[in-house]
Design a protein around this motif. Sequence first.
Motif, PDB file in Angstrom:
ATOM      1  N   ASN A  23       0.798  -1.230   0.000  1.00  0.00           N
ATOM      2  CA  ASN A  23       0.000   0.000   0.000  1.00  0.00           C
ATOM      3  C   ASN A  23       0.829   1.279   0.000  1.00  0.00           C
ATOM      4  O   ASN A  23       0.278   2.365   0.141  1.00  0.00           O
ATOM      5  CB  ASN A  23      -0.945   0.007   1.204  1.00  0.00           C
ATOM      6  N   ILE A  24       2.145   1.158  -0.158  1.00  0.00           N
ATOM      7  CA  ILE A  24       3.027   2.318  -0.153  1.00  0.00           C
ATOM      8  C   ILE A  24       3.518   2.572  -1.576  1.00  0.00           C
ATOM      9  O   ILE A  24       4.112   1.689  -2.197  1.00  0.00           O
ATOM     10  CB  ILE A  24       4.245   2.103   0.783  1.00  0.00           C
ATOM     11  N   PRO A  25       3.280   3.770  -2.116  1.00  0.00           N
ATOM     12  CA  PRO A  25       3.777   4.071  -3.471  1.00  0.00           C
ATOM     13  C   PRO A  25       5.308   4.021  -3.535  1.00  0.00           C
ATOM     14  O   PRO A  25       5.994   4.420  -2.587  1.00  0.00           O
ATOM     15  CB  PRO A  25       3.284   5.493  -3.726  1.00  0.00           C
ATOM     16  N   LEU A  26       5.838   3.537  -4.635  1.00  0.00           N
ATOM     17  CA  LEU A  26       7.282   3.421  -4.826  1.00  0.00           C
ATOM     18  C   LEU A  26       7.977   4.766  -4.643  1.00  0.00           C
ATOM     19  O   LEU A  26       9.074   4.839  -4.095  1.00  0.00           O
ATOM     20  CB  LEU A  26       7.578   2.848  -6.215  1.00  0.00           C
ATOM     21  N   LYS A  27       7.329   5.850  -5.049  1.00  0.00           N
ATOM     22  CA  LYS A  27       7.922   7.191  -4.922  1.00  0.00           C
ATOM     23  C   LYS A  27       8.256   7.519  -3.461  1.00  0.00           C
ATOM     24  O   LYS A  27       9.287   8.125  -3.179  1.00  0.00           O
ATOM     25  CB  LYS A  27       6.985   8.241  -5.496  1.00  0.00           C
ATOM     26  N   LEU A  28       7.397   7.120  -2.520  1.00  0.00           N
ATOM     27  CA  LEU A  28       7.677   7.375  -1.102  1.00  0.00           C
ATOM     28  C   LEU A  28       8.897   6.594  -0.642  1.00  0.00           C
ATOM     29  O   LEU A  28       9.707   7.105   0.142  1.00  0.00           O
ATOM     30  CB  LEU A  28       6.470   7.020  -0.238  1.00  0.00           C
ATOM     31  N   LEU A  29       9.032   5.381  -1.106  1.00  0.00           N
ATOM     32  CA  LEU A  29      10.201   4.577  -0.747  1.00  0.00           C
ATOM     33  C   LEU A  29      11.470   5.219  -1.303  1.00  0.00           C
ATOM     34  O   LEU A  29      12.488   5.292  -0.620  1.00  0.00           O
ATOM     35  CB  LEU A  29      10.048   3.146  -1.268  1.00  0.00           C
ATOM     36  N   GLU A  30      11.395   5.711  -2.525  1.00  0.00           N
ATOM     37  CA  GLU A  30      12.549   6.373  -3.136  1.00  0.00           C
ATOM     38  C   GLU A  30      12.923   7.659  -2.419  1.00  0.00           C
ATOM     39  O   GLU A  30      14.083   8.066  -2.419  1.00  0.00           O
ATOM     40  CB  GLU A  30      12.258   6.674  -4.611  1.00  0.00           C
ATOM     41  N   MET A  31      11.938   8.312  -1.786  1.00  0.00           N
ATOM     42  CA  MET A  31      12.206   9.565  -1.077  1.00  0.00           C
ATOM     43  C   MET A  31      12.640   9.345   0.367  1.00  0.00           C
ATOM     44  O   MET A  31      12.866  10.299   1.098  1.00  0.00           O
ATOM     45  CB  MET A  31      10.973  10.462  -1.129  1.00  0.00           C
ATOM     46  N   GLY A  32      12.760   8.094   0.797  1.00  0.00           N
ATOM     47  CA  GLY A  32      13.319   7.823   2.113  1.00  0.00           C
ATOM     48  C   GLY A  32      12.359   7.304   3.153  1.00  0.00           C
ATOM     49  O   GLY A  32      12.721   7.213   4.322  1.00  0.00           O
TER      50      GLY A  32
END
Length: 78
Positions: A23-32
């Motif tokens: 449920n977490i967008p990949l963009k959030l993971l890339e932003m830390g």
Amino acid sequence: MQITVGELKIGQKGVIVDFNIDNIPLKLLEMGCLPGNTIELIQTAPFGCPLYFNVNDSHVAIRLETAKEITVVIENIN
């Protein structure tokens, strides 16, 4: 004490310990938004969504429904 990012109060910091990867967008993971990183609630929108955070010196806006999927441990302020 573990809570979700959606339960943080303005100015409160926590360390990310877990999240629902589905449920977490990949963009959030890339932003830390990863376990071990500090997250601080800076501001909320007038109707409570989205929430505006500082994650390792990056500013991100996260929907409330996504924020409820990220678990943090509250940092003690001494």
